[in-house]
Design an enzyme around this catalytic site. Structure first.
Site, PDB file in Angstrom:
ATOM      1  N   ASP A 104      38.003  42.503  40.869  1.00 51.42           N
ATOM      2  CA  ASP A 104      37.441  43.721  41.449  1.00 51.42           C
ATOM      3  C   ASP A 104      36.753  43.438  42.780  1.00 51.42           C
ATOM      4  O   ASP A 104      35.898  42.553  42.879  1.00 51.42           O
ATOM      5  CB  ASP A 104      36.428  44.342  40.476  1.00 51.42           C
ATOM      6  CG  ASP A 104      37.097  44.871  39.231  1.00 51.42           C
ATOM      7  OD1 ASP A 104      37.961  45.761  39.356  1.00 51.42           O
ATOM      8  OD2 ASP A 104      36.772  44.380  38.126  1.00 51.42           O
ATOM      9  N   VAL A 135      29.977  52.840  30.912  1.00 51.72           N
ATOM     10  CA  VAL A 135      31.228  53.372  31.473  1.00 51.72           C
ATOM     11  C   VAL A 135      32.185  52.244  31.846  1.00 51.72           C
ATOM     12  O   VAL A 135      33.396  52.464  31.922  1.00 51.72           O
ATOM     13  CB  VAL A 135      30.959  54.292  32.686  1.00 51.72           C
ATOM     14  CG1 VAL A 135      30.106  55.473  32.276  1.00 51.72           C
ATOM     15  CG2 VAL A 135      30.320  53.542  33.836  1.00 51.72           C
ATOM     16  N   HIS A 136      31.648  51.027  32.035  1.00 54.67           N
ATOM     17  CA  HIS A 136      32.520  49.881  32.287  1.00 54.67           C
ATOM     18  C   HIS A 136      33.030  49.283  30.979  1.00 54.67           C
ATOM     19  O   HIS A 136      34.241  49.090  30.789  1.00 54.67           O
ATOM     20  CB  HIS A 136      31.782  48.813  33.100  1.00 54.67           C
ATOM     21  CG  HIS A 136      31.647  49.148  34.547  1.00 54.67           C
ATOM     22  ND1 HIS A 136      30.595  49.858  35.051  1.00 54.67           N
ATOM     23  CD2 HIS A 136      32.456  48.873  35.605  1.00 54.67           C
ATOM     24  CE1 HIS A 136      30.741  50.006  36.360  1.00 54.67           C
ATOM     25  NE2 HIS A 136      31.864  49.421  36.720  1.00 54.67           N
ATOM     26  N   LEU A 137      32.084  48.971  30.077  1.00 47.41           N
ATOM     27  CA  LEU A 137      32.456  48.280  28.847  1.00 47.41           C
ATOM     28  C   LEU A 137      33.296  49.159  27.929  1.00 47.41           C
ATOM     29  O   LEU A 137      34.139  48.646  27.171  1.00 47.41           O
ATOM     30  CB  LEU A 137      31.191  47.811  28.121  1.00 47.41           C
ATOM     31  CG  LEU A 137      30.341  46.784  28.875  1.00 47.41           C
ATOM     32  CD1 LEU A 137      29.068  46.459  28.095  1.00 47.41           C
ATOM     33  CD2 LEU A 137      31.136  45.506  29.148  1.00 47.41           C
ATOM     34  N   ASP A 188      38.139  36.267  41.941  1.00 47.94           N
ATOM     35  CA  ASP A 188      37.719  37.396  41.127  1.00 47.94           C
ATOM     36  C   ASP A 188      38.735  38.511  41.373  1.00 47.94           C
ATOM     37  O   ASP A 188      39.556  38.428  42.294  1.00 47.94           O
ATOM     38  CB  ASP A 188      36.302  37.818  41.541  1.00 47.94           C
ATOM     39  CG  ASP A 188      35.763  38.943  40.692  1.00 47.94           C
ATOM     40  OD1 ASP A 188      36.111  39.006  39.500  1.00 47.94           O
ATOM     41  OD2 ASP A 188      34.996  39.768  41.216  1.00 47.94           O
TER      42      ASP A 188
END
Length: 556
Positions: free
Chosen positions: A121, A264-266, A119
């Site tokens: 992050d 806020v991520h997407l 992964d």
């Protein structure tokens, strides 16, 4: 008391005709009329009086023995307190666990591993604590601007000292809590807003502190590193509404905060914020490239599987490796396959096709992907197609990730080996290695033993003043040791892997379930030969990085 009665009464049975046989005198058979002529016939009342007298004698004897035991335990406690005045040399000399070690839940032979997956992050990329503040601030602004929450919410500040990973949120009751290995609520780890609930309040809400694993599945589990800001924001909003005496629905608060965090991520707000000032958010690590290159030199296959978009991964990897890579080198050359926006955990169960991503045009091709070509980027896809294209077999693959459910649950079911990257593990091991922590842990174990002895001395209805006084004193000392251990980690919830008494937490249970091995960062594998055999310690109970300090260290 019945044991004392049996010891004091004659060993011959009473006859069914209320006749008591005197021991030592001749008897005749029960079958005929020749009963012992010297037997004395007594009434039922007389027999009950005699039994009552015997029982009283037994009780007095029992009380005497109990008082002796209580006095003995009290002396043991007094002696132990004298030894509590300084840390024993045995504690100082105990071997220390390695903060950069690899800890094994299931045996793993690295010589059988041919494929390493990662992964991005919090696995390849580590972030500073500033990232949680960024996520928190962006999410609270979205709540106010889009969901019309009170503008006073903009005054909230992220509190680094409050949340830990692995907390649970009850959407029906609004409580944020930490659970232990068996699903019980931590007595000092249950909050309504930012107010810690007392044991009495917990029992009023839940009836018992025991939730259980089945019921815990109905709670929201906050497992990944991004959940720190989410947990803090939920608690702050609940507290704000309580203070303002506003009616609210605990379920809607969670859903709104979760939607804000997802937004806020997407939307790319977090990604753009990080890339705009990478020095502020990303933590460089010179050993990462050494680890990846070592794997390539050993002939291993490498792949990157992340939910993040390519531009964000590319910017982060170039920043992290800029001092290590040459001007013409690319981090992409380290990987045989790069998959972005994979949509884990759905990736492991869906049948979505792979799409080839054009880096220059920022577009996706519609042609079928039936091979992974060098230096190409792929989006979406699914595990089924991934295995068909690569022909990599499950037992030869290991996947590294930080989220137990999104990253590791699917691979473990697919037959891959799994490695959990738990960044805070290193710091928690350093705390456990500290002689002050081990000192408090040993004190706690001694008091637990003495409490066990004390409870075993008498029945509930025979507790004397000496018993009650000693019980209070032991519990006070036990609470002090427990509080000191907790405070060394996190003042609100204690350690990530441990409960306040030094036993494993619910987060530890999930690590045990989904991770074959776990460590603080992937490059810790550099300290082990690539053909190492990683074995579960023979004396392990749950998690291998925990050291139990024996109370015998304090005994003379």
């Amino acid at each position: 008391m019945s044991a004392f009665i049996r010891r004091l009464l004659p060993l011959r049975p009473l006859s069914l005709s209320n006749k008591i046989f005197h021991p030592g005198l001749p008897e005749e058979g029960f079958g005929g009329s020749n009963f012992c002529r010297n037997c004395t016939t007594v009434s039922s009342e007389e027999r009950l009086l005699k039994l009552d007298e015997v029982a009283k004698q037994a009780t007095n004897t029992n009380d005497s023995i109990s008082e002796d035991e209580i006095e003995k335990i009290s002396h043991e406690f007094h002696d132990a307190k004298q030894r509590f005045l300084k840390v024993p040399d045995e504690v100082k000399q105990m071997p220390k666990m390695n903060p950069e070690g690899i800890y094994v839940n299931k045996n793993l032979r690295l010589d059988n591993i041919q494929v390493y997956g990662f992964d991005y992050d919090y696995t390849l990329a580590h972030y500073s604590a500033n990232l949680q503040t960024l996520i928190y601030d962006l999410a609270k602004e979205h709540l106010v601007n889009e969901f019309k929450y009170p503008e006073s919410c903009l005054d909230f500040k992220y509190d680094h000292s409050f949340p830990i990973r692995g907390l649970y949120y009850d959407k029906s009751k609004g409580c944020l809590m930490k659970l232990d290995f068996f699903g019980s609520i931590e007595p000092d780890g249950c909050y309504y807003g930012r107010r810690k609930l007392s044991q009495e309040e917990i029992e009023q809400i839940y009836g018992t502190k025991y939730i259980g694993r089945d019921q815990a599945r109905r709670l929201v589990c906050l497992m990944d590193f991004f959940c720190f800001s989410e947990a803090c924001l939920i608690a702050d909003i609940v507290q704000h509404f309580v203070d303002a005496k506003l009616e609210f629905d605990a379920c809607y608060i969670y859903e709104d905060v979760n939607r804000a965090i997802q937004h806020v991520h997407l939307s790319g707000l977090v990604h753009r914020g990080i890339l705009s000032d990478p020095h502020h958010y990303l933590v460089k690590n010179g050993q990462l490239l050494c680890f990846l290159r070592m794997l390539k030199e050993k002939g291993k296959k490498l792949f990157l599987l992340t939910n993040s978009p390519y531009y964000f991964v590319d910017g982060g990897m170039r920043f992290l490796l800029e001092e290590s890579l040459g001007p013409r080198d690319s981090w992409r050359e380290l990987f045989d396959v790069v998959i972005a926006k994979a949509n884990k955990p759905e990736f492991y169960t869906s049948e979505h096709p792979f799409r080839c991503y054009d880096v220059e045009k920022d577009t996706l091709a519609f042609s079928k992907v039936d091979a992974f070509l060098p230096n190409k980027i792929y989006y979406h896809g699914c595990l089924k197609s991934f295995l068909q294209i690569t022909q990599w077999k499950g037992p030869e693959v290991i996947y590294f990730g930080d989220h137990l459910f999104s990253d590791l649950s699917g691979p473990s079911k697919a037959g891959w080996h799994t490695a959990a990257i738990i960044h805070e593990l290193g710091n928690e091991i350093r705390i456990q290695n500290d002689e002050n922590y081990r000192f408090e842990q040993a004190k706690f174990h001694i008091i637990q033993e003495l409490l066990g002895k004390l409870h075993a001395t008498v029945a509930n209805n025979q507790r004397s003043e000496a018993y009650k006084s000693l019980l209070v004193e032991l519990n006070e000392e036990r609470h002090k040791a427990r509080y000191r251990m907790k405070g060394m980690f996190n003042s609100s919830f204690g350690a990530t892997f441990l409960n306040d008494s030094g036993q494993e937490s619910s987060f530890a249970y999930n690590i045990h379930q989904y991770a074959d091995v776990y460590t603080s960062k992937p490059e810790n594998f550099l300290f082990y030969p690539p053909d190492a055999w990683l074995h579960v310690p023979y004396d392990i109970k749950i998690l291998p990085h925990h050291v139990k300090v024996s109370s015998s260290l304090f005994k003379t």
